[in-house]
Design an enzyme around this catalytic site. Sequence first.
Site, mmCIF file in Angstrom:
data_model
loop_
_atom_site.group_PDB
_atom_site.id
_atom_site.type_symbol
_atom_site.label_atom_id
_atom_site.label_comp_id
_atom_site.label_asym_id
_atom_site.label_seq_id
_atom_site.Cartn_x
_atom_site.Cartn_y
_atom_site.Cartn_z
ATOM 1 N N HIS A 81 -2.181 -5.502 1.518
ATOM 2 C CA HIS A 81 -3.466 -6.165 1.298
ATOM 3 C C HIS A 81 -3.215 -7.612 0.911
ATOM 4 O O HIS A 81 -2.236 -7.914 0.224
ATOM 5 C CB HIS A 81 -4.240 -5.490 0.154
ATOM 6 C CG HIS A 81 -5.420 -6.296 -0.316
ATOM 7 N ND1 HIS A 81 -6.644 -6.224 0.301
ATOM 8 C CD2 HIS A 81 -5.541 -7.233 -1.296
ATOM 9 C CE1 HIS A 81 -7.478 -7.066 -0.290
ATOM 10 N NE2 HIS A 81 -6.829 -7.693 -1.258
ATOM 11 N N LYS B 80 0.823 -1.216 0.000
ATOM 12 C CA LYS B 80 0.000 0.000 0.000
ATOM 13 C C LYS B 80 0.860 1.271 0.000
ATOM 14 O O LYS B 80 2.071 1.208 0.246
ATOM 15 C CB LYS B 80 -0.942 -0.039 1.210
ATOM 16 C CG LYS B 80 -1.997 -1.159 1.125
ATOM 17 C CD LYS B 80 -2.993 -1.102 2.289
ATOM 18 C CE LYS B 80 -4.045 -2.189 2.180
ATOM 19 N NZ LYS B 80 -5.035 -2.145 3.288
ATOM 20 N N ASN C 261 -1.955 0.112 6.918
ATOM 21 C CA ASN C 261 -1.425 -1.174 7.382
ATOM 22 C C ASN C 261 -0.530 -1.881 6.365
ATOM 23 O O ASN C 261 -0.338 -3.089 6.433
ATOM 24 C CB ASN C 261 -2.578 -2.072 7.838
ATOM 25 C CG ASN C 261 -3.589 -2.295 6.729
ATOM 26 O OD1 ASN C 261 -3.372 -1.898 5.587
ATOM 27 N ND2 ASN C 261 -4.692 -2.952 7.050
ATOM 28 N N GLU D 132 -9.733 -10.534 -7.614
ATOM 29 C CA GLU D 132 -8.760 -9.457 -7.359
ATOM 30 C C GLU D 132 -7.537 -9.567 -8.273
ATOM 31 O O GLU D 132 -7.006 -8.539 -8.716
ATOM 32 C CB GLU D 132 -8.338 -9.484 -5.887
ATOM 33 C CG GLU D 132 -9.474 -9.049 -4.959
ATOM 34 C CD GLU D 132 -9.100 -9.085 -3.488
ATOM 35 O OE1 GLU D 132 -9.969 -8.754 -2.661
ATOM 36 O OE2 GLU D 132 -7.941 -9.444 -3.150
ATOM 37 N N TYR E 244 -12.476 -1.861 -3.441
ATOM 38 C CA TYR E 244 -12.994 -1.969 -2.077
ATOM 39 C C TYR E 244 -14.521 -1.823 -2.015
ATOM 40 O O TYR E 244 -15.062 -1.474 -0.961
ATOM 41 C CB TYR E 244 -12.311 -0.944 -1.171
ATOM 42 C CG TYR E 244 -10.925 -1.371 -0.715
ATOM 43 C CD1 TYR E 244 -10.753 -2.524 0.054
ATOM 44 C CD2 TYR E 244 -9.795 -0.624 -1.042
ATOM 45 C CE1 TYR E 244 -9.497 -2.919 0.489
ATOM 46 C CE2 TYR E 244 -8.531 -1.021 -0.605
ATOM 47 C CZ TYR E 244 -8.389 -2.168 0.161
ATOM 48 O OH TYR E 244 -7.143 -2.560 0.588
HETATM 49 N N1 UDP Z 1 -9.725 -0.421 7.250
HETATM 50 C C1 UDP Z 1 -9.867 0.793 7.902
HETATM 51 N N2 UDP Z 1 -10.577 0.841 9.086
HETATM 52 C C2 UDP Z 1 -11.139 -0.269 9.640
HETATM 53 C C3 UDP Z 1 -11.007 -1.508 8.966
HETATM 54 C C4 UDP Z 1 -10.298 -1.542 7.774
HETATM 55 O O1 UDP Z 1 -9.365 1.800 7.429
HETATM 56 O O2 UDP Z 1 -11.754 -0.171 10.704
HETATM 57 C C5 UDP Z 1 -8.969 -0.490 5.985
HETATM 58 C C6 UDP Z 1 -7.609 -1.187 6.114
HETATM 59 O O3 UDP Z 1 -6.678 -0.535 5.255
HETATM 60 C C7 UDP Z 1 -7.942 -2.591 5.646
HETATM 61 C C8 UDP Z 1 -8.955 -2.320 4.534
HETATM 62 O O4 UDP Z 1 -9.725 -1.224 5.041
HETATM 63 O O5 UDP Z 1 -6.794 -3.296 5.198
HETATM 64 C C9 UDP Z 1 -9.875 -3.472 4.215
HETATM 65 O O6 UDP Z 1 -10.493 -3.915 5.415
HETATM 66 P P1 UDP Z 1 -10.661 -5.459 5.724
HETATM 67 O O7 UDP Z 1 -11.588 -5.576 6.881
HETATM 68 O O8 UDP Z 1 -11.005 -6.195 4.468
HETATM 69 O O9 UDP Z 1 -9.186 -5.884 6.252
HETATM 70 P P2 UDP Z 1 -8.042 -6.775 5.558
HETATM 71 O O10 UDP Z 1 -8.723 -7.857 4.760
HETATM 72 O O11 UDP Z 1 -7.226 -5.843 4.687
HETATM 73 O O12 UDP Z 1 -7.240 -7.311 6.703
HETATM 74 MG MG MG Z 2 -10.232 -7.758 3.389
#
Ligand code: UDP
Ligand code: MG
Length: 146
Positions: free
Chosen positions: A117, A11, A114, A128, A51
Site C-alpha cells: 500500500h 501486505k 498486491n 494514514e 479502508y
Molecule cells: N482492491 C481490490 N479490488 C479492486 C481494487 C482494489 O481488492 O478492484 C484492493 C487492493 O488491495 C488495493 C486496495 O483495495 O490496493 C485499495 O484500492 P485502491 O483503489 O485505493 O488502490 P491502491 O491505492 O492501493 O493502488
Molecule cells: Mg488507494
Amino acid sequence: MGVERTLAIIKPDAVAKNAVGAILKAIQDSGLRVIGLKMIQLTEQQARGFYAVHKARPFYGDLVRFMTSGPVVVAALEGEGAIARWRDLMGPTDATKAPKGTIRGDFGSDVERNASHGSDAPETARVELAYFFNAAEIQAPVEALP
Ligand code: UDP
Ligand code: MG
C-alpha cells in the site's frame, strides 16, 4: 514538491512470501528513507477504518479479510517527492498489470493481493501515518538531531 512523508504497508501476502527484506531493500535502494517501522496484526476494526473510503465498493469485505489474514509491516517513508516515488515503485494496483521491477509486479498476485500500500496524496499520507504511528515512533529529521 519538497521533502514528503508517506505510509507504506507490506501486505499479508508479501509478508507470507518472506519478502519483507526485499521490499525494504527496494525502498532504501530507491533513496527513500525508512523513518518508522513495525510489524502488526490488524484487527478487523483497524482494517475497516483504514479502508473506510472504499466501504461502498464490492471488494471491501474481501479486502478487509485479506488485510487481517496475517501480519503486515507498516513503514513511514521520507524523501523528496516520497508520495509519488513510492507509488511509482509499487506499480499499478492490479499486480497482473504491474511491470517486473515494481513491487507489485515482483511480489503481488492480482488486483487484491498486491503486496503493498502507498498513500496517494499529502493529506491521506498525514492521516494514514497518524493511523499507525505516534510522534515518538517516527525518527526525527537528521538536521534536528543534537
Ligand atoms: N482492491 C481490490 N479490488 C479492486 C481494487 C482494489 O481488492 O478492484 C484492493 C487492493 O488491495 C488495493 C486496495 O483495495 O490496493 C485499495 O484500492 P485502491 O483503489 O485505493 O488502490 P491502491 O491505492 O492501493 O493502488
Ligand atoms: Mg488507494
